[in-house]
Design a protein around this motif. Structure first.
Motif, PDB file in Angstrom:
ATOM      1  N   ASN A 248     -20.606 -21.379 -59.080  1.00 22.59           N
ATOM      2  CA  ASN A 248     -19.335 -21.817 -59.675  1.00 22.59           C
ATOM      3  C   ASN A 248     -18.186 -21.065 -59.020  1.00 22.59           C
ATOM      4  O   ASN A 248     -17.751 -20.029 -59.505  1.00 22.59           O
ATOM      5  CB  ASN A 248     -19.336 -21.577 -61.183  1.00 22.59           C
TER       6      ASN A 248
ATOM      7  N   THR B  25     -13.057 -23.254 -63.584  1.00 19.98           N
ATOM      8  CA  THR B  25     -12.113 -23.888 -64.510  1.00 19.98           C
ATOM      9  C   THR B  25     -12.817 -24.378 -65.770  1.00 19.98           C
ATOM     10  O   THR B  25     -12.251 -24.342 -66.866  1.00 19.98           O
ATOM     11  CB  THR B  25     -11.409 -25.075 -63.841  1.00 19.98           C
ATOM     12  N   ASP B  26     -14.069 -24.849 -65.614  1.00 19.95           N
ATOM     13  CA  ASP B  26     -14.815 -25.342 -66.772  1.00 19.95           C
ATOM     14  C   ASP B  26     -15.112 -24.219 -67.756  1.00 19.95           C
ATOM     15  O   ASP B  26     -15.050 -24.414 -68.982  1.00 19.95           O
ATOM     16  CB  ASP B  26     -16.105 -26.043 -66.331  1.00 19.95           C
TER      17      ASP B  26
ATOM     18  N   CYS C 129     -13.250 -21.642 -68.193  1.00 19.54           N
ATOM     19  CA  CYS C 129     -11.961 -21.344 -68.828  1.00 19.54           C
ATOM     20  C   CYS C 129     -11.710 -22.294 -69.999  1.00 19.54           C
ATOM     21  O   CYS C 129     -11.193 -21.885 -71.046  1.00 19.54           O
ATOM     22  CB  CYS C 129     -10.843 -21.445 -67.792  1.00 19.54           C
ATOM     23  N   LYS C 130     -12.079 -23.553 -69.835  1.00 20.58           N
ATOM     24  CA  LYS C 130     -11.947 -24.512 -70.934  1.00 20.58           C
ATOM     25  C   LYS C 130     -12.848 -24.124 -72.104  1.00 20.58           C
ATOM     26  O   LYS C 130     -12.454 -24.229 -73.274  1.00 20.58           O
ATOM     27  CB  LYS C 130     -12.305 -25.926 -70.439  1.00 20.58           C
ATOM     28  N   VAL C 131     -14.042 -23.662 -71.803  1.00 19.31           N
ATOM     29  CA  VAL C 131     -14.972 -23.247 -72.860  1.00 19.31           C
ATOM     30  C   VAL C 131     -14.402 -22.059 -73.634  1.00 19.31           C
ATOM     31  O   VAL C 131     -14.572 -21.954 -74.851  1.00 19.31           O
ATOM     32  CB  VAL C 131     -16.352 -22.897 -72.262  1.00 19.31           C
TER      33      VAL C 131
ATOM     34  N   ARG D  12     -17.230 -28.719 -59.113  1.00 23.88           N
ATOM     35  CA  ARG D  12     -17.120 -28.619 -60.569  1.00 23.88           C
ATOM     36  C   ARG D  12     -15.791 -27.995 -60.974  1.00 23.88           C
ATOM     37  O   ARG D  12     -15.246 -28.310 -62.026  1.00 23.88           O
ATOM     38  CB  ARG D  12     -18.289 -27.823 -61.148  1.00 23.88           C
ATOM     39  N   GLY D  13     -15.248 -27.130 -60.118  1.00 21.48           N
ATOM     40  CA  GLY D  13     -13.951 -26.532 -60.409  1.00 21.48           C
ATOM     41  C   GLY D  13     -12.836 -27.556 -60.397  1.00 21.48           C
ATOM     42  O   GLY D  13     -11.909 -27.491 -61.217  1.00 21.48           O
TER      43      GLY D  13
ATOM     44  N   LYS E 273     -13.214 -30.779 -61.055  1.00 23.99           N
ATOM     45  CA  LYS E 273     -13.398 -31.729 -62.152  1.00 23.99           C
ATOM     46  C   LYS E 273     -12.739 -31.251 -63.443  1.00 23.99           C
ATOM     47  O   LYS E 273     -12.242 -32.058 -64.239  1.00 23.99           O
ATOM     48  CB  LYS E 273     -14.890 -31.965 -62.391  1.00 23.99           C
ATOM     49  N   SER E 274     -12.730 -29.949 -63.679  1.00 22.98           N
ATOM     50  CA  SER E 274     -12.193 -29.418 -64.933  1.00 22.98           C
ATOM     51  C   SER E 274     -10.778 -28.881 -64.805  1.00 22.98           C
ATOM     52  O   SER E 274     -10.183 -28.491 -65.800  1.00 22.98           O
ATOM     53  CB  SER E 274     -13.109 -28.304 -65.468  1.00 22.98           C
TER      54      SER E 274
END
Length: 289
Positions: A168, A172-173, A175-177, A224-225, A227-228
């Motif tokens: 990862n 960013t994902d 961070c959302k969590v 993945r970074g 995408k979020s």
């Protein structure tokens, strides 16, 4: 608009500010661009409520969550003994020297931080992402930065952990969590040379390393970074390597990070504003239903 409607609008509570997060990507010495970008955010009055990072992004992120400013971090970089650091870069070197240095600034554990923070690492046993949110800070960010074959793994709770960039690169994902509503990612490798443009020796070396590394890059370690992310900063660092630790190179990378963030600042503010309006509109519709 009638008087009652005006009164209702006048006394309606202001919507809460958007919970901003920043996800600081991996990139070794290119992390100086993170400091430049953070300085630009400070000057623009943009503050973050949540922070995540991978590798050098974890180091910078922990310092940010601890309360250090961009200028504070520059002074920490200046305190690094580059000659001593270079002597410690050898195949599968122990990262104790880095942990001891970082412990001067990241003393204590995650509970000492001013902001929620998470560092990303990769498990050497199953090549899975490990999100670190507790324990000793200096050890966590060191584990997040342990890129083989330069460094050996860092043991945390019985797990042999390596650099989080393998699973990862721009979290960013994560961070959302943590709770962020709007996340700005910073990709230090956006302009890295593709494999076909690298020299023959570099390609052969890269192929050889894949056979001796205990971990490998997952297919979505960078995508993945994106995408979020609600906004992705991409400093133009294509001419630099992650090992460029000369004063001149690091100063230029700092400047490029600052200039890119400054250039994009109006767009970032507009994106945050649009997000806030859309969120508040959804809230009003939900309130009526």
């Amino acid at each position: 608009m009638g008087i009652f409607a005006r009164l209702k609008q006048l006394f309606r509570p202001s919507p809460p500010p958007v919970k901003l997060g920043v996800a600081l990507g991996s990139g070794g010495a290119k992390g100086m661009a993170h400091l430049g970008a953070l300085k630009a955010f400070e000057e623009a009055g943009i503050t973050f409520s949540y922070v995540t990072g991978t590798s050098i992004g974890a180091v910078v992120g922990a310092l940010l969550a601890k309360g250090y400013s961009a200028e504070d971090m520059r002074r920490i970089v200046e305190a690094v003994n580059r000659r001593e650091f270079s002597r410690n870069i050898r195949p599968f070197a122990d990262l104790t020297f880095a942990e001891q240095f970082l412990d001067n600034y990241l003393e204590g554990d995650f509970t000492t931080l001013r902001l929620p923070f998470a560092a990303c690492a990769t498990d050497g046993k199953d090549n899975r992402l490990v999100v670190l949110r507790k324990g000793k800070l200096a050890r966590a960010v060191t584990a997040s930065s342990a890129i083989p074959p330069l460094f050996k793994s860092v043991n945390i709770d019985g797990r042999e952990l390596y650099d989080g960039a393998f699973t990862n690169a721009i979290p960013t994902d994560v961070c959302k969590v943590l709770g962020a509503e709007f996340v700005i990612g910073i990709d230090l490798g956006a302009f890295s040379k593709p494999e076909e443009e690298k020299g023959r020796f570099s390609r052969l070396l890269g192929t050889a390393l894949t056979h001796i590394q205990p971990v490998h890059y997952t297919d979505d370690q960078r995508s993945r970074g994106y995408k979020s992310a609600d906004y992705m900063l991409r400093p133009p660092l294509g001419e630099f390597r992650s090992t460029d630790i000369s004063e001149a190179a690091m100063e230029e990378m700092f400047t490029l990070g600052y200039e890119e963030a400054t250039r994009c600042m109006d767009d970032i503010k507009a994106a945050i504003s649009n997000f806030s309006k859309a969120r508040n509109a959804r809230g009003r519709i939900k309130g009526r239903s």
